[in-house]
Motif scaffolding. Structure first.
Motif, mmCIF file in Angstrom:
data_model
loop_
_atom_site.group_PDB
_atom_site.id
_atom_site.type_symbol
_atom_site.label_atom_id
_atom_site.label_comp_id
_atom_site.label_asym_id
_atom_site.label_seq_id
_atom_site.Cartn_x
_atom_site.Cartn_y
_atom_site.Cartn_z
ATOM 1 N N SER A 91 -17.083 37.042 18.774
ATOM 2 C CA SER A 91 -18.356 36.327 18.650
ATOM 3 C C SER A 91 -18.158 34.824 18.830
ATOM 4 N N SER A 92 -17.175 34.454 19.623
ATOM 5 C CA SER A 92 -16.830 33.044 19.780
ATOM 6 C C SER A 92 -17.559 32.409 20.952
ATOM 7 N N PHE A 93 -17.614 31.086 20.929
ATOM 8 C CA PHE A 93 -18.231 30.335 22.016
ATOM 9 C C PHE A 93 -17.403 30.470 23.290
ATOM 10 N N ASN A 94 -16.089 30.584 23.142
ATOM 11 C CA ASN A 94 -15.216 30.749 24.313
ATOM 12 C C ASN A 94 -15.547 32.030 25.074
ATOM 13 N N PHE A 95 -15.843 33.094 24.328
ATOM 14 C CA PHE A 95 -16.215 34.334 24.997
ATOM 15 C C PHE A 95 -17.547 34.165 25.730
ATOM 16 N N PHE A 96 -18.484 33.468 25.115
ATOM 17 C CA PHE A 96 -19.779 33.227 25.766
ATOM 18 C C PHE A 96 -19.593 32.413 27.044
ATOM 19 N N LEU A 97 -18.719 31.401 27.001
ATOM 20 C CA LEU A 97 -18.429 30.610 28.199
ATOM 21 C C LEU A 97 -17.801 31.472 29.290
ATOM 22 N N SER A 100 -20.607 33.576 30.765
ATOM 23 C CA SER A 100 -21.499 32.779 31.613
ATOM 24 C C SER A 100 -20.836 32.383 32.926
ATOM 25 N N SER A 101 -19.593 31.939 32.853
ATOM 26 C CA SER A 101 -18.884 31.515 34.070
ATOM 27 C C SER A 101 -18.622 32.698 34.993
ATOM 28 N N SER A 102 -18.355 33.874 34.419
ATOM 29 C CA SER A 102 -18.147 35.076 35.233
ATOM 30 C C SER A 102 -19.439 35.454 35.952
ATOM 31 N N THR A 213 -13.804 42.093 34.013
ATOM 32 C CA THR A 213 -13.155 40.812 33.734
ATOM 33 C C THR A 213 -13.293 40.369 32.283
ATOM 34 N N LEU A 214 -14.078 41.113 31.488
ATOM 35 C CA LEU A 214 -14.390 40.633 30.144
ATOM 36 C C LEU A 214 -13.436 41.130 29.074
ATOM 37 N N ASN A 215 -12.623 42.125 29.418
ATOM 38 C CA ASN A 215 -11.711 42.712 28.424
ATOM 39 C C ASN A 215 -12.452 43.173 27.182
ATOM 40 N N ILE A 216 -13.547 43.898 27.421
ATOM 41 C CA ILE A 216 -14.367 44.364 26.307
ATOM 42 C C ILE A 216 -13.565 45.320 25.444
ATOM 43 N N GLY A 217 -13.732 45.105 24.142
ATOM 44 C CA GLY A 217 -13.023 45.954 23.184
ATOM 45 C C GLY A 217 -11.777 45.269 22.640
ATOM 46 N N GLN A 218 -11.374 44.154 23.279
ATOM 47 C CA GLN A 218 -10.232 43.421 22.777
ATOM 48 C C GLN A 218 -10.724 42.252 21.941
#
Length: 219
Positions: A91-97, A100-102, A213-218
Motif C-alpha cells: 500500500s505504498s506510494f512507490n507501488f502507486f508510482l 502509474s508509470s507502467s 510487471t507489477l509483481n502482484i502478490g509480492q
C-alpha cells in the motif's frame, strides 16, 4: 453494520495529494475549455459533443491529452484500491508510482504502435474517430469515478460503497463500449480481421503486460 476499511496515516497523506493533483488537473481542463467541458460532462448525451468536436479533434488535442493524463492517474488509483482491497499488493506510494508509470508507458507504446499499424494498413481514417470516441468515453467515466472514490476515501470508507462504485464504473464502461461498437459495426464488418487485431493486440495485450510487471502478490 458496515464493514469499515482501515487505512494508515501514511497512505492517507499521499492519497490526499494524488486527489488534490487530479482535482487541479480537472479544474484546469474545465477552466481552459469551458464550452467544450460543459458539453463533455453530459455523460448520457454525448452526441452533441461529438457532433461539434468529433470531426476536428484528435487524441493529440490538448483537451484530450490532459484528460488522458487525468485518466491514467485516476485509473491507477482505482487499480490501487482494488489490489489493496484484495491485499495482493503493497500500500505504498512507490507501488502507486510504479503502477502509474507502467500504465503511462504502455499507453504511449500502444499509441505509437497502433497508429503506425493502422496507417500501414490504410485504415487510420476509419479507426481515428472510433478511438477518439472510445478515449473520450473513458475520460468521462474517470471523472465520475474520481468523485465516487473521493467519497469512498473521505465519507463512505466501507466495503458496500466500494463494491457499488466498482460495479457502477464497470457497467458504464461496458455500456459505452457496446454502444460504440454498435455505432461502428457496419464500418467494421468489411474489416473484421482488423477489428480482431485491434481487440487482441491493442485492447487485451497491454493489460497482460501491465500485470506481468507489477509483481502482484509480492510484498
Amino acid at each position: 453494520m458496515e464493514d469499515w476499511i482501515l487505512r494508515n496515516n501514511t497512505q492517507q497523506d499521499w492519497i490526499s495529494l494524488v486527489f488534490l493533483f487530479n482535482f487541479i488537473l480537472l479544474t484546469f481542463i474545465a477552466s481552459s475549455n469551458k464550452s467544450e467541458f460543459k458539453l463533455f460532462i453530459r455523460f448520457f448525451d454525448s452526441a452533441l459533443y461529438f457532433k461539434i468536436y468529433g470531426k476536428e479533434k484528435t487524441r493529440l488535442h490538448s483537451f484530450t491529452v490532459i484528460g488522458t493524463f487525468f485518466l491514467i492517474i485516476n485509473f491507477s488509483l482505482v487499480l490501487f484500491y482494488v489490489l489493496n482491497f484484495l491485499k495482493s499488493t503493497p500500500s505504498s506510494f512507490n507501488f502507486f508510482l510504479n503502477l502509474s508509470s507502467s500504465l503511462l508507458a504502455i499507453i504511449i507504446v500502444r499509441f505509437i504502435v497502433e497508429n503506425s499499424v493502422f496507417k500501414l494498413l490504410e485504415i487510420n481514417k476509419l479507426t481515428e474517430p472510433f478511438q477518439f470516441k472510445s478515449l473520450s468515453h473513458q475520460i468521462q467515466i474517470s471523472i465520475l469515478s474520481f468523485f465516487l472514490f473521493l467519497f469512498y476515501q473521505y465519507a463512505f470508507p466501507f466495503s458496500k460503497f466500494f463494491y457499488a462504485t466498482l460495479t457502477t464504473i464497470l457497467i458504464l464502461y461496458i455500456m459505452s463500449q457496446v454502444s460504440l461498437y454498435r455505432e461502428y459495426w457496419n464500418k467494421f464488418k468489411s474489416n473484421l480481421l482488423y477489428l480482431i487485431l485491434y481487440l487482441c493486440i491493442f485492447k487485451l495485450a497491454p493489460w497482460i503486460m501491465l500485470f506481468s510487471t507489477l509483481n502482484i502478490g509480492q510484498s
